[in-house]
Motif scaffolding. Sequence first.
Motif, mmCIF file in Angstrom:
data_model
loop_
_atom_site.group_PDB
_atom_site.id
_atom_site.type_symbol
_atom_site.label_atom_id
_atom_site.label_comp_id
_atom_site.label_asym_id
_atom_site.label_seq_id
_atom_site.Cartn_x
_atom_site.Cartn_y
_atom_site.Cartn_z
ATOM 1 N N ILE A 77 26.169 18.184 -31.796
ATOM 2 C CA ILE A 77 26.274 16.601 -31.837
ATOM 3 C C ILE A 77 26.783 16.081 -30.564
ATOM 4 O O ILE A 77 27.517 16.212 -29.780
ATOM 5 C CB ILE A 77 27.137 16.040 -33.071
ATOM 6 N N THR A 78 25.641 15.171 -30.115
ATOM 7 C CA THR A 78 25.788 14.357 -28.804
ATOM 8 C C THR A 78 25.889 13.007 -28.965
ATOM 9 O O THR A 78 26.922 12.376 -28.118
ATOM 10 C CB THR A 78 24.430 14.611 -27.824
ATOM 11 N N LYS A 79 25.698 12.444 -30.030
ATOM 12 C CA LYS A 79 25.820 10.934 -30.027
ATOM 13 C C LYS A 79 27.434 10.721 -30.622
ATOM 14 O O LYS A 79 27.802 11.421 -31.666
ATOM 15 C CB LYS A 79 24.858 10.254 -31.317
ATOM 16 N N GLU A 91 15.895 8.476 -32.610
ATOM 17 C CA GLU A 91 16.282 9.805 -32.822
ATOM 18 C C GLU A 91 15.900 10.623 -31.633
ATOM 19 O O GLU A 91 15.018 11.605 -31.973
ATOM 20 C CB GLU A 91 16.073 10.288 -34.404
ATOM 21 N N ASP A 129 21.884 4.327 -29.871
ATOM 22 C CA ASP A 129 23.291 4.502 -30.377
ATOM 23 C C ASP A 129 23.979 3.203 -30.267
ATOM 24 O O ASP A 129 23.441 2.142 -29.793
ATOM 25 C CB ASP A 129 24.169 5.616 -29.476
ATOM 26 N N PRO A 178 31.421 18.720 -30.358
ATOM 27 C CA PRO A 178 31.010 17.424 -30.110
ATOM 28 C C PRO A 178 32.319 16.885 -29.152
ATOM 29 O O PRO A 178 33.423 17.304 -29.186
ATOM 30 C CB PRO A 178 30.961 16.713 -31.181
ATOM 31 N N ILE A 197 28.866 19.949 -37.322
ATOM 32 C CA ILE A 197 28.993 18.975 -36.277
ATOM 33 C C ILE A 197 28.688 19.551 -34.788
ATOM 34 O O ILE A 197 28.839 19.125 -33.786
ATOM 35 C CB ILE A 197 30.525 18.336 -36.363
ATOM 36 N N ALA A 228 28.210 9.775 -34.032
ATOM 37 C CA ALA A 228 27.528 10.320 -35.315
ATOM 38 C C ALA A 228 28.812 11.169 -36.350
ATOM 39 O O ALA A 228 29.594 11.517 -35.681
ATOM 40 C CB ALA A 228 26.619 11.483 -35.051
ATOM 41 N N CYS A 229 28.657 11.109 -37.451
ATOM 42 C CA CYS A 229 29.517 11.643 -38.359
ATOM 43 C C CYS A 229 31.088 11.403 -38.039
ATOM 44 O O CYS A 229 32.034 12.324 -37.833
ATOM 45 C CB CYS A 229 29.539 13.429 -38.178
ATOM 46 N N THR A 273 17.715 15.950 -27.138
ATOM 47 C CA THR A 273 18.976 16.032 -26.220
ATOM 48 C C THR A 273 18.479 15.416 -24.727
ATOM 49 O O THR A 273 19.130 14.681 -24.004
ATOM 50 C CB THR A 273 19.535 17.439 -25.878
ATOM 51 N N ARG A 284 34.463 14.037 -37.666
ATOM 52 C CA ARG A 284 34.930 14.217 -36.384
ATOM 53 C C ARG A 284 36.494 13.704 -36.231
ATOM 54 O O ARG A 284 37.377 14.390 -35.733
ATOM 55 C CB ARG A 284 34.162 13.590 -35.309
#
Length: 392
Positions: free
Chosen positions: A34-36, A349, A210, A88, A31, A39-40, A352, A44
């Motif tokens: 990761i910026t979104k 997608e 997003d 993140p 992870i 996500a995940c 950054t 998280r």
Amino acid sequence: MKLGFSREDELFRAECADWLNGQMAGEFKDIKGITKLTACPERRKEWEQQLAAYKWSCIGWPEEWGGRNASLAHQVIFAEEYARAGVPGRVNHIGVELAGPTILAFGTEAQKQRFLPDIAAGKTIFCQGFSEPGAGSDLASVRTKARLEGGEWVVNGQKIWTSLAHISDWIFVVSRSEEGSKGPKGLTFLMMEIDQPGIEIRGIKQINGDAEFNETFFTDARCPADSLIGAPGEGWKIAMGLLAFERGVSTLGQQMGFRNELDEIIAAAKANGAAKDPLIRQRIAKAEIGLNLMRYGALRMLSQTDHSKIDGAALTYKIQWASWRRNLGELAMDVLGQAAEVAEGAEYEWDTLPNLFLYSRADTIYGGTNQIQRNLIAERGLGMPREPRGDV
């Protein structure tokens, strides 16, 4: 104002950095970076629990509630090293930075026992129910209604821009509980469990692809009478207390994230030759100066000990960083040129820097628009006449 850190502080910084970097190189390396925010989500949430297991989740909280009772300097250092390590953003930021401190400040002992341990442990994720379609920056215009019925609060209405509501367990809601009340009077602050038939979450897809925001609908949604924070009609006071926590030590961690973005822009400018353009170099220098000024302003704001006085840094900080980052996003696009307009991966997608440009368009809107911030600066900071408000 202290602009530096003591030797003890720097030893603590090394401890933070070692642990965070070790986690990002080890069990949670999947992870890193990761910026979104969407996500995940499950990983998280596991990360939230890992932070809690090592007492890094809410270090500024009292030890009895899962914190370390850390000093302001140590809280700032942890926030900075968290961002520097490429960890993140926190999916329970609302719980740790807003809901928890609000319960500590205004909640009963029973409410502290009920909510704080699970927030600190990363087991309960909170989101915020403030804005409505007709009440964005003007929180006093909320129309969501709550009535007390049979020992429960019954809530009807709609909230919007509810960040991460789709993965949250609880939501705090400002609602109008006094029939016929207007403005900040007659509002009530409630803690509501999301997983119930009366609450519906609908995602909002953003310009960067997003969907961290949501619409939240309440149709006879319920919560126990003792889920009320404060007293009926004190919702405005509680909400204003909560918003005061929003610009706390996490602002320094936020700035470290900005530092990473600016460094990536500089690297891109050197790599593609944009750094040879004197106007680009001038804009990069201006961004560097602005980032340093924000840091000093934030340190002054956090060092303020007499909170009865209106501090200019606190009033100007939001508009300062939001405008700066919007300009940073535009700089990123100009540095990258045409390459910034094409996504190499699947639809939306983005890398950054294009994502920075798209997301930063919202920075001058959420958390109080630039227009509202100028009103606050004029009225509270400069003592100018208040703007006419018909309902207040």
